[in-house]
Design a protein around this motif. Structure first.
Motif, PDB file in Angstrom:
ATOM      1  N   UNK A  46      30.621  32.210  39.155  1.00  0.00           N
ATOM      2  CA  UNK A  46      32.055  32.283  39.379  1.00  0.00           C
ATOM      3  C   UNK A  46      32.426  33.725  39.689  1.00  0.00           C
ATOM      4  N   UNK A  47      32.998  33.933  40.819  1.00  0.00           N
ATOM      5  CA  UNK A  47      33.453  35.257  41.208  1.00  0.00           C
ATOM      6  C   UNK A  47      34.954  35.361  40.957  1.00  0.00           C
ATOM      7  N   UNK A  48      35.390  36.531  40.541  1.00  0.00           N
ATOM      8  CA  UNK A  48      36.812  36.728  40.269  1.00  0.00           C
ATOM      9  C   UNK A  48      37.467  37.438  41.450  1.00  0.00           C
ATOM     10  N   UNK A  49      38.771  37.323  41.515  1.00  0.00           N
ATOM     11  CA  UNK A  49      39.565  38.028  42.517  1.00  0.00           C
ATOM     12  C   UNK A  49      40.175  39.239  41.823  1.00  0.00           C
ATOM     13  N   UNK A  50      39.692  40.413  42.173  1.00  0.00           N
ATOM     14  CA  UNK A  50      40.126  41.645  41.506  1.00  0.00           C
ATOM     15  C   UNK A  50      41.639  41.818  41.568  1.00  0.00           C
ATOM     16  N   UNK A  51      42.263  41.376  42.628  1.00  0.00           N
ATOM     17  CA  UNK A  51      43.712  41.555  42.791  1.00  0.00           C
ATOM     18  C   UNK A  51      44.509  40.826  41.706  1.00  0.00           C
ATOM     19  N   UNK A  72      37.520  49.767  41.420  1.00  0.00           N
ATOM     20  CA  UNK A  72      36.459  48.765  41.565  1.00  0.00           C
ATOM     21  C   UNK A  72      36.788  47.893  42.776  1.00  0.00           C
ATOM     22  N   UNK A  73      35.823  47.736  43.650  1.00  0.00           N
ATOM     23  CA  UNK A  73      36.021  46.878  44.819  1.00  0.00           C
ATOM     24  C   UNK A  73      35.280  45.565  44.600  1.00  0.00           C
ATOM     25  N   UNK A  74      35.563  44.606  45.464  1.00  0.00           N
ATOM     26  CA  UNK A  74      34.856  43.318  45.399  1.00  0.00           C
ATOM     27  C   UNK A  74      33.339  43.535  45.483  1.00  0.00           C
ATOM     28  N   UNK A  75      32.929  44.516  46.291  1.00  0.00           N
ATOM     29  CA  UNK A  75      31.498  44.812  46.453  1.00  0.00           C
ATOM     30  C   UNK A  75      30.880  45.372  45.175  1.00  0.00           C
ATOM     31  N   UNK A 112      30.548  44.781  36.327  1.00  0.00           N
ATOM     32  CA  UNK A 112      31.990  45.005  36.401  1.00  0.00           C
ATOM     33  C   UNK A 112      32.746  43.688  36.278  1.00  0.00           C
ATOM     34  N   UNK A 113      32.225  42.644  36.902  1.00  0.00           N
ATOM     35  CA  UNK A 113      32.887  41.341  36.819  1.00  0.00           C
ATOM     36  C   UNK A 113      32.976  40.856  35.376  1.00  0.00           C
ATOM     37  N   UNK A 114      31.877  40.922  34.641  1.00  0.00           N
ATOM     38  CA  UNK A 114      31.881  40.494  33.240  1.00  0.00           C
ATOM     39  C   UNK A 114      32.846  41.353  32.429  1.00  0.00           C
ATOM     40  N   UNK A 115      32.844  42.651  32.668  1.00  0.00           N
ATOM     41  CA  UNK A 115      33.740  43.551  31.941  1.00  0.00           C
ATOM     42  C   UNK A 115      35.201  43.177  32.194  1.00  0.00           C
TER      43      UNK A 115
END
Length: 162
Positions: free
Chosen positions: A1-6, A114-117, A133-136
């Motif tokens: 599952x990927x998150x949307x940083x925005x 933090x960017x999506x990349x 970063x995603x988990x954090x």
């Protein structure tokens, strides 16, 4: 599952609104310090610790985990980070608000870098835990409702004893 940083700042903002609402309720009580100091048992975390812990954890993520930078809140780290024992000395509501405001500003600044990349990157401050970063970011979004709920339960418990 990927998150949307925005969406992260929006989620964090909603969570903070609820925490500040709880602080507003406490500040309107006849004895706010009594409520802030309410704990479920000896040596357990009181309401003030639960809420200050939110701010200090966000500051730790902003200054040591997601990036490395100076912090003006280091005096609070030992008192309110994970594993600390809640002191009988309570911060004021104004102090709590100030810590929440400053640490949130710093966290949002760290997140903005933090960017999506970068989501699958493990920052140096989280290498021991192996968190990307995603988990954090997911944990930061979960953390406030978790402790705000504990503080809310403690406030209801305090009210029942009055």
């Amino acid at each position: 599952m990927s998150i949307d940083i925005a969406t992260i700042p929006e989620l964090l903002n909603f969570n903070r609104v609820m925490t500040l609402k709880l602080l507003d309720e406490i500040s309107e009580l006849p004895d706010p310090a009594s409520a802030l100091g309410h704990r479920p048992g000896p040596q357990r975390a009181h309401i003030a610790w639960q809420i200050m812990h939110l701010g200090i954890t966000e500051e730790l993520f902003a200054s040591q985990r997601l990036r490395t930078t100076d912090s003006s809140l280091t005096e609070w780290f030992d008192l309110y980070q994970k594993g600390s024992t809640a002191s009988d000395e309570l911060p004021t509501i104004d102090t709590i608000r100030s810590v929440l405001s400053e640490s949130r500003k710093n966290l949002l600044d760290a997140i903005s870098q933090i960017t999506e990349a970068d989501l699958d990157t493990i920052p140096a401050g989280l290498s021991e835990r192996g968190w990307t970063n995603q988990m954090a970011l997911q944990i930061v979004c979960w953390h406030e409702p978790h402790h705000q709920g504990q503080a809310h339960l403690l406030l209801n418990s305090w009210k029942a004893q009055q």
